[in-house]
Design a protein around this motif. Structure first.
Motif, mmCIF file in Angstrom:
data_model
loop_
_atom_site.group_PDB
_atom_site.id
_atom_site.type_symbol
_atom_site.label_atom_id
_atom_site.label_comp_id
_atom_site.label_asym_id
_atom_site.label_seq_id
_atom_site.Cartn_x
_atom_site.Cartn_y
_atom_site.Cartn_z
ATOM 1 N N GLN A 38 0.824 -1.185 0.000
ATOM 2 C CA GLN A 38 0.000 0.000 0.000
ATOM 3 C C GLN A 38 0.870 1.252 0.000
ATOM 4 O O GLN A 38 1.851 1.330 0.716
ATOM 5 N N LYS A 39 0.478 2.235 -0.780
ATOM 6 C CA LYS A 39 1.237 3.471 -0.852
ATOM 7 C C LYS A 39 0.967 4.325 0.381
ATOM 8 O O LYS A 39 -0.176 4.499 0.793
ATOM 9 N N LEU A 40 2.031 4.854 0.956
ATOM 10 C CA LEU A 40 1.937 5.707 2.128
ATOM 11 C C LEU A 40 1.853 7.173 1.689
ATOM 12 O O LEU A 40 2.670 7.627 0.898
ATOM 13 N N TYR A 41 0.870 7.883 2.209
ATOM 14 C CA TYR A 41 0.719 9.306 1.915
ATOM 15 C C TYR A 41 1.030 10.105 3.177
ATOM 16 O O TYR A 41 0.451 9.858 4.233
ATOM 17 N N VAL A 42 1.954 11.037 3.068
ATOM 18 C CA VAL A 42 2.367 11.852 4.208
ATOM 19 C C VAL A 42 2.211 13.324 3.842
ATOM 20 O O VAL A 42 2.717 13.772 2.806
ATOM 21 N N VAL A 43 1.508 14.063 4.690
ATOM 22 C CA VAL A 43 1.280 15.494 4.472
ATOM 23 C C VAL A 43 2.114 16.277 5.485
ATOM 24 O O VAL A 43 1.985 16.098 6.689
ATOM 25 N N THR A 44 2.977 17.150 4.980
ATOM 26 C CA THR A 44 3.839 17.967 5.825
ATOM 27 C C THR A 44 3.245 19.367 5.984
ATOM 28 O O THR A 44 2.286 19.721 5.286
ATOM 29 N N ARG A 70 11.703 2.058 1.654
ATOM 30 C CA ARG A 70 10.787 1.774 0.542
ATOM 31 C C ARG A 70 10.727 0.278 0.232
ATOM 32 O O ARG A 70 9.651 -0.282 0.006
ATOM 33 N N ALA A 71 11.883 -0.382 0.232
ATOM 34 C CA ALA A 71 11.925 -1.803 -0.126
ATOM 35 C C ALA A 71 11.159 -2.669 0.873
ATOM 36 O O ALA A 71 10.541 -3.671 0.496
ATOM 37 N N THR A 72 11.197 -2.297 2.139
ATOM 38 C CA THR A 72 10.556 -3.109 3.175
ATOM 39 C C THR A 72 9.131 -2.672 3.477
ATOM 40 O O THR A 72 8.299 -3.494 3.883
ATOM 41 N N ASP A 73 8.823 -1.403 3.278
ATOM 42 C CA ASP A 73 7.536 -0.876 3.716
ATOM 43 C C ASP A 73 6.644 -0.363 2.580
ATOM 44 O O ASP A 73 5.498 -0.003 2.828
ATOM 45 N N GLY A 74 7.184 -0.298 1.380
ATOM 46 C CA GLY A 74 6.360 0.112 0.265
ATOM 47 C C GLY A 74 6.583 1.545 -0.184
ATOM 48 O O GLY A 74 7.354 2.299 0.407
ATOM 49 N N ASP A 75 5.881 1.924 -1.234
ATOM 50 C CA ASP A 75 6.041 3.239 -1.848
ATOM 51 C C ASP A 75 5.404 4.317 -0.961
ATOM 52 O O ASP A 75 4.616 4.021 -0.056
#
Length: 293
Positions: A38-44, A70-75
């Motif tokens: 699952q893609k992670l979305y982060v808002v700063t 990224r390799a272990t936790d995803g995009d």
């Protein structure tokens, strides 16, 4: 019964008796795989076009930490809020946890660590815990007469009204003038509303250059010290994000990419060098911050 038959029977028995455990383990593995894809979305916080290059460092460090995992936790995808916030509103949005803001970077305090989840890695390598002063050029000789905190109490400092540093200054009985916005403080210093503006060793060099035309210089003989590390903070419930960022930062520290990014900013490199300046008198302030450098 032969040993091989006994082992086979035990294995079969374990699968039958512990079938639910095996299923739970399999489900856990699948959930982990799903989470990683699952893609992670982060808002700063708002990323305005800054005049000071060092402000670019914090989102770049955050991106570096997420890249390392990224390799272990995803995009992932980093975006910034388009709204303008005061310090208190930023804190409130993050505490509310509705994803208008997922993360902030700021100096720590007891209150902030109670309300939010800190990632306890000092992201400016302790440089925020050492402060030198912006002053008016014509006042340098006055500051040469200061040798201790008692001497300094004859002068007024300027600080942001919502900064933890204001609490530190007040608890050390240092006269203080505050402003709601940091950008106002430079002109207030020029107009003699106060006498000195303590700034972290990572930020003061660029700020002085930006305000040199107004007659502001870096005072050359004094330095504050008190523990004031800058951390990434997330919502208390966002433990997965905090864990990912912490792991990414530690990987970057181990492989040298943290230092490479840090020292690529001239003001950070200059501040780190200034720590070795034995000619400055260090004035130690007391705090109730929950951590050291």
């Amino acid at each position: 019964m032969r040993i091989s038959q006994l082992i086979f029977s035990l294995l079969i028995g374990g699968l039958i008796v512990g079938g639910s455990s095996a299923q739970e383990s399999s489900a856990s593995v699948e959930a982990t795989k799903h989470q990683a894809t699952q893609k992670l979305y982060v808002v700063t916080p708002p990323f305005e076009k800054p005049l000071l290059p060092h402000s670019q460092y914090f989102p770049q460090l955050l991106e570096l930490a997420l890249q390392k995992t990224r390799a272990t936790d995803g995009d992932f995808e980093l975006t910034h809020s388009d709204e303008s916030y005061t310090s208190n509103r930023l804190m409130a949005e993050l505490i509310r946890g509705e994803n208008a803001i997922n993360i902030i970077w700021t100096s720590t305090s007891k209150t902030r660590e109670q309300q939010l989840l800190p990632i306890k890695i000092s992201i400016v390598r302790g440089l925020n815990s050492y402060r030198v002063f912006l002053i008016r050029k014509e006042d340098q000789e006055k500051f040469h007469t200061i040798h201790n905190l008692a001497d300094l109490r004859k002068f007024h400092a300027g600080q942001g009204a919502q900064w933890p540093d204001s609490v530190v200054m007040q608890s050390n009985n240092l006269p203080l003038v505050t402003a709601a916005r940091a950008d106002l403080l430079f002109d207030m210093l020029v107009s003699k509303r106060f006498d000195y503006f303590p700034r972290g060793l990572y930020e003061v060099w660029g700020e002085q250059q930006l305000n040199a035309g107004k007659g502001l210089i870096i005072e050359d003989s004094l330095m504050f010290h008190y523990p004031a590390p800058i951390y990434f903070f997330v919502n208390k419930k966002d433990t997965a994000l905090a864990d990912r960022i912490e792991r990414g930062l530690r990987i970057a520290m181990q492989d040298g990419s943290f230092d490479s990014l840090f020292f690529s900013f001239p003001s950070f490199k200059r501040g780190y060098e200034e720590l070795q300046n034995s000619l400055r008198t260090r004035l130690q302030l007391t705090t109730d911050f929950p951590t050291q450098d």
